[in-house]
Motif scaffolding. Structure first.
Motif, PDB file in Angstrom:
ATOM      1  N   ARG A  84       0.755  -1.157   0.007  1.00 29.39           N
ATOM      2  CA  ARG A  84       0.002   0.046   0.159  1.00 29.39           C
ATOM      3  C   ARG A  84       0.758   1.286  -0.070  1.00 29.39           C
ATOM      4  N   ALA A  85       2.227   1.167   0.509  1.00 29.55           N
ATOM      5  CA  ALA A  85       2.847   2.157   0.646  1.00 29.55           C
ATOM      6  C   ALA A  85       3.852   2.461  -0.824  1.00 29.55           C
ATOM      7  N   GLY A  86       3.523   1.646  -1.728  1.00 31.99           N
ATOM      8  CA  GLY A  86       4.094   1.506  -2.833  1.00 31.99           C
ATOM      9  C   GLY A  86       5.440   0.996  -3.143  1.00 31.99           C
ATOM     10  N   LEU A  87       5.899   0.009  -1.857  1.00 37.71           N
ATOM     11  CA  LEU A  87       7.198  -0.688  -2.164  1.00 37.71           C
ATOM     12  C   LEU A  87       7.170  -1.882  -2.578  1.00 37.71           C
ATOM     13  N   ILE A  88       8.525  -2.336  -3.230  1.00 37.96           N
ATOM     14  CA  ILE A  88       8.597  -3.684  -3.774  1.00 37.96           C
ATOM     15  C   ILE A  88       8.801  -4.723  -2.613  1.00 37.96           C
ATOM     16  N   VAL A  89       8.385  -5.851  -2.451  1.00 41.03           N
ATOM     17  CA  VAL A  89       8.697  -6.645  -1.277  1.00 41.03           C
ATOM     18  C   VAL A  89       9.484  -7.689  -1.814  1.00 41.03           C
ATOM     19  N   VAL A  90      10.602  -8.021  -0.758  1.00 39.79           N
ATOM     20  CA  VAL A  90      11.597  -9.127  -1.037  1.00 39.79           C
ATOM     21  C   VAL A  90      11.146  -9.801  -0.048  1.00 39.79           C
ATOM     22  N   ASN A  91      10.595 -11.187  -0.372  1.00 42.16           N
ATOM     23  CA  ASN A  91      10.115 -12.085   0.606  1.00 42.16           C
ATOM     24  C   ASN A  91      11.465 -13.052   0.864  1.00 42.16           C
ATOM     25  N   THR A  92      11.766 -13.227   2.269  1.00 42.65           N
ATOM     26  CA  THR A  92      12.830 -13.598   2.472  1.00 42.65           C
ATOM     27  C   THR A  92      12.693 -14.771   3.566  1.00 42.65           C
ATOM     28  N   ASN A  93      13.175 -15.734   3.224  1.00 37.92           N
ATOM     29  CA  ASN A  93      13.344 -17.095   3.930  1.00 37.92           C
ATOM     30  C   ASN A  93      13.561 -16.928   5.322  1.00 37.92           C
ATOM     31  N   PRO A  94      12.940 -17.198   6.301  1.00 33.80           N
ATOM     32  CA  PRO A  94      13.305 -16.991   7.782  1.00 33.80           C
ATOM     33  C   PRO A  94      14.538 -17.869   8.332  1.00 33.80           C
ATOM     34  N   LEU A  95      14.608 -19.104   7.592  1.00 38.24           N
ATOM     35  CA  LEU A  95      15.837 -19.948   7.812  1.00 38.24           C
ATOM     36  C   LEU A  95      16.904 -19.620   7.068  1.00 38.24           C
ATOM     37  N   TYR A  96      17.210 -18.642   6.366  1.00 40.51           N
ATOM     38  CA  TYR A  96      18.368 -18.254   5.681  1.00 40.51           C
ATOM     39  C   TYR A  96      19.773 -18.321   6.876  1.00 40.51           C
ATOM     40  N   THR A  97      20.846 -18.568   6.148  1.00 43.84           N
ATOM     41  CA  THR A  97      21.897 -18.384   7.046  1.00 43.84           C
ATOM     42  C   THR A  97      22.412 -16.684   6.542  1.00 43.84           C
ATOM     43  N   GLU A  98      23.359 -16.253   7.408  1.00 42.55           N
ATOM     44  CA  GLU A  98      23.811 -15.007   7.184  1.00 42.55           C
ATOM     45  C   GLU A  98      24.382 -14.842   5.635  1.00 42.55           C
ATOM     46  N   ARG A  99      24.981 -15.726   5.120  1.00 45.83           N
ATOM     47  CA  ARG A  99      25.547 -15.575   3.918  1.00 45.83           C
ATOM     48  C   ARG A  99      24.489 -15.433   2.980  1.00 45.83           C
ATOM     49  N   ALA A 101      -0.542   4.974  12.872  1.00 48.21           N
ATOM     50  CA  ALA A 101      -1.923   5.555  13.244  1.00 48.21           C
ATOM     51  C   ALA A 101      -1.954   6.835  13.518  1.00 48.21           C
ATOM     52  N   LYS A 102      -0.869   7.568  14.289  1.00 54.40           N
ATOM     53  CA  LYS A 102      -0.963   9.032  14.599  1.00 54.40           C
ATOM     54  C   LYS A 102      -0.717   9.652  13.499  1.00 54.40           C
ATOM     55  N   ALA A 103       0.045   9.124  12.395  1.00 49.83           N
ATOM     56  CA  ALA A 103       0.168  10.189  11.296  1.00 49.83           C
ATOM     57  C   ALA A 103      -0.996  10.250  10.254  1.00 49.83           C
ATOM     58  N   GLY A 104      -2.000   9.747  10.510  1.00 46.90           N
ATOM     59  CA  GLY A 104      -3.138   9.887   9.812  1.00 46.90           C
ATOM     60  C   GLY A 104      -3.239   9.041   8.476  1.00 46.90           C
ATOM     61  N   PRO A 105      -4.410   9.110   7.631  1.00 40.79           N
ATOM     62  CA  PRO A 105      -4.513   8.235   6.541  1.00 40.79           C
ATOM     63  C   PRO A 105      -3.150   7.989   5.749  1.00 40.79           C
ATOM     64  N   HIS A 106      -2.647   7.011   5.231  1.00 38.62           N
ATOM     65  CA  HIS A 106      -1.626   6.618   4.449  1.00 38.62           C
ATOM     66  C   HIS A 106      -1.859   7.406   3.217  1.00 38.62           C
ATOM     67  N   LYS A 107      -0.864   7.930   2.307  1.00 40.78           N
ATOM     68  CA  LYS A 107      -0.984   8.308   0.933  1.00 40.78           C
ATOM     69  C   LYS A 107      -1.524   7.100   0.020  1.00 40.78           C
ATOM     70  N   VAL A 108      -2.138   7.353  -0.840  1.00 42.94           N
ATOM     71  CA  VAL A 108      -2.737   6.206  -1.779  1.00 42.94           C
ATOM     72  C   VAL A 108      -1.507   6.498  -3.017  1.00 42.94           C
ATOM     73  N   ASP A 109      -0.557   5.708  -2.876  1.00 46.67           N
ATOM     74  CA  ASP A 109       0.701   5.904  -3.669  1.00 46.67           C
ATOM     75  C   ASP A 109       1.257   4.426  -3.944  1.00 46.67           C
ATOM     76  N   TYR A 110       0.355   3.495  -4.225  1.00 48.96           N
ATOM     77  CA  TYR A 110       0.737   1.984  -4.727  1.00 48.96           C
ATOM     78  C   TYR A 110       0.985   2.022  -6.174  1.00 48.96           C
TER      79      TYR A 110
END
Length: 574
Positions: free
Chosen positions: A97-112, A195-204
């Motif tokens: 909703r914020a217009g970002l590209i999501v990078v799905n990341t495996n929780p079991l990944y090693t640091e490398r 929540a205190k910042a008010g409605p998010h900008k429609v910028d998806y």
């Protein structure tokens, strides 16, 4: 075969086409569902439920936080690294909703692996569980991360329960290693500030052909690459999956009832299979997903689903096996179970039979690829599933099998499966050569690397991966076939077959077995194989193990087994 090849061949109620004009962006899909089903339960985790309206409220607040309290701009990448908890859909929907590209990341990944993915994607922000914060601390200086948001297991639960569970995870179970990330913001703090910042900008991101998800693939085949999945890709696959779920039974009623049915979600939401099913298709239909944070803890898994009358079950072979072996699983209420979907790895015939005997519900096996958002084919349900196949092409998808020269083979003949459809990725992130290599020369067909057979009814059978094929005395041997046969042995819990060098035959089959009966012998396994397959397919070597290397979603990592064998050979004296 063209899309029209499957017309009229699908199960009753399943349309042959999808309408891609309904939505342009995934955010439109999500917000439409939030408004239509505001009072319905959306997700349950650790015994606590959030409604569609609450998911709307919290994700809007998270979007507002990202827009007002960070330097992130539309198109920037944000990594999400969490198991199946309530924070996941909130962070996912909020980021989109914020217009970002999501990078799905495996929780079991090693640091490398984390370092590679964060840097390859150019991620500027990360939302992660405190369980992984120590690893983030260790690699942060080598990444471009500017913002880190940390959450704890029970953060979305009411105060008392939240405090008790989070304290137990940290101090009793010692799940959270000590870490120092002074710049990190707590997830609940981010929600409060938003929540205190008010409605998010429609910028998806509105462009149907723009990338909104980077889904990394390659865990079983080499260096991970980011598949660029667009709004159109994900909406198409959501509609294709939804179309399959509109199948009618013999009385003309939907197999999956409408109106907020309960579907268990044990597969990780970061995985594209679970993402498309639970966060898109089922969400769009107003259904209720029961999130399982750690499906490997079978005791807890069974405890979490016991209170529910489930309509659907999403899983894969290894998960079904572990549940079938649990003494309390048969005590669950299967009276409303109408649909069980399997994907991600091959379903064994024995597992499917045992599941139907215990639950009364057949398993509909599907097939997909990260590069296809992911669904390519799916079996019907309601007794129409065809064991040993992965079903028919989902609506709007064309398939063909080709030989080594790229020529399409006849129906019923083996060849590399190729896919064309609206769900096929744009390409690999910043990897034009890898993108070109994954498509046919004309750029029209995605090459899957899987050997398949398409029959007259349009059902597809996956024979094996081309790279995993074993060449014994000039004969093609497919590991999946061997594994399927051996898994039917009563003393075998799991198995994997690979090829090893052989002076006489070029390659020979080596079989790794996890036995459920410690008394079973190598000769007994080989004898069973001789009784059930031709001579050149019988394993030359059988090795017993207590476990096999697997990805977090249960795919056997044959590559690791091959690497082990290679290391052994190299260590041998000349």
């Amino acid at each position: 075969m063209d899309v029209s090849f499957w017309d009229g061949k699908r199960a009753p109620g399943v349309p042959d086409r999808i309408d891609l004009t309904e939505f342009d962006a995934v955010v439109e899909v999500v917000e439409s569902a939030m408004q239509r089903y505001a009072e319905r339960p959306a997700f349950t985790s650790i015994g606590y439920t959030l409604t569609y309206g609450q998911i709307d409220q919290y994700s809007a607040a998270f979007a507002a936080y990202l827009q007002n309290h960070t330097s992130l701009k539309p198109g920037d990448r944000i990594a999400i690294q969490m198991p199946n908890v309530l924070q996941f859909p909130i962070a996912m929907y909020g980021a989109l909703r914020a217009g970002l590209i999501v990078v799905n990341t495996n929780p079991l990944y090693t640091e490398r692996e984390m370092l590679h993915q964060f840097n390859d994607s150019g991620a500027k922000a990360l939302v992660c569980m405190d369980v992984f914060a120590r690893s983030v601390q260790n690699i942060k200086a080598e990444t471009g991360l500017k913002h880190i948001i940390v959450t704890s297991l029970a953060d979305m639960l009411p105060l008392v329960k939240r405090t008790v569970i989070n304290a137990a995870a940290k101090y009793v179970k010692k799940m959270v290693p000590a870490y120092s990330l002074p710049e990190a913001v707590a997830f609940r703090t981010a929600l409060s500030l938003g929540a205190k910042a008010g409605p998010h900008k429609v910028d998806y991101i509105r462009d149907p052909n723009a990338t909104i998800i980077l889904q990394y693939t390659g865990g079983t085949t080499g260096v991970a690459k980011g598949a660029e999945l667009t709004n159109r890709n994900l909406i198409a696959n959501m509609l294709q999956s939804k179309a399959q779920l509109t199948q009618l039974d013999e009385q003309g009623h939907p197999i999956k009832p409408e109106g907020g049915v309960k579907i268990v979600a044990p597969l990780p939401l970061y995985h594209i299979y679970s993402f498309t099913v639970h966060l898109m298709a089922l969400f769009n239909m107003g259904d209720h997903s029961i999130l399982i944070a750690n499906p490997r803890d079978t005791d807890m898994f069974v405890r979490m689903i016991k209170p529910h009358q489930l309509t659907g079950f999403i899983g894969l072979n290894t998960l079904f096996v572990s549940l079938l072996q649990h003494p309390e699983f048969q005590q669950c209420d299967f009276s409303k179970l109408k649909l069980t979907l399997s994907g991600g790895t091959a379903l064994m015939d024995d597992t499917a039979k045992r599941w139907k005997d215990m639950t009364g519900c057949g398993i509909s096996e599907a097939y997909g690829l990260t590069e296809c958002s992911p669904a390519v084919t799916m079996n019907p349900g309601g007794g129409l599933e065809r064991m040993g196949t992965v079903g028919q092409a989902v609506p709007g998808t064309a398939l063909k099998c080709v030989d080594d020269q790229g020529n399409e083979v006849a129906i019923g003949e083996r060849g590399e499966l190729c896919v064309h459809g609206p769900q096929v990725m744009k390409g690999y992130w910043n990897r034009p050569e890898a993108t070109a290599d994954s498509f046919t020369e004309d750029g029209h067909w995605l090459r899957t690397g899987d050997v398949a057979i398409i029959d007259d009814d349009g059902f597809v059978r996956i024979v094996d991966r081309i790279k995993d094929m074993i060449l014994v005395s000039g004969f093609n041997v497919y590991p999946n076939e061997i594994e399927d046969v051996v898994s039917n042995h009563p003393a075998v819990e799991n198995c994997a077959a690979i090829g090893i060098p052989d002076e006489k035959t070029g390659e020979a089959v080596k079989l790794f077995v996890v036995a459920s009966d410690s008394n079973v012998t190598v000769e007994e396994i080989r004898s069973y194989c001789r009784d059930n397959m031709t001579g050149y397919k019988v394993p030359r070597v059988v090795e017993f193990r207590t476990e096999l290397p697997m990805t977090p979603v249960g795919k056997i990592l044959r590559r690791e087994l091959k690497d082990e064998e290679q290391a052994k050979r190299e260590a041998e004296p000349a």
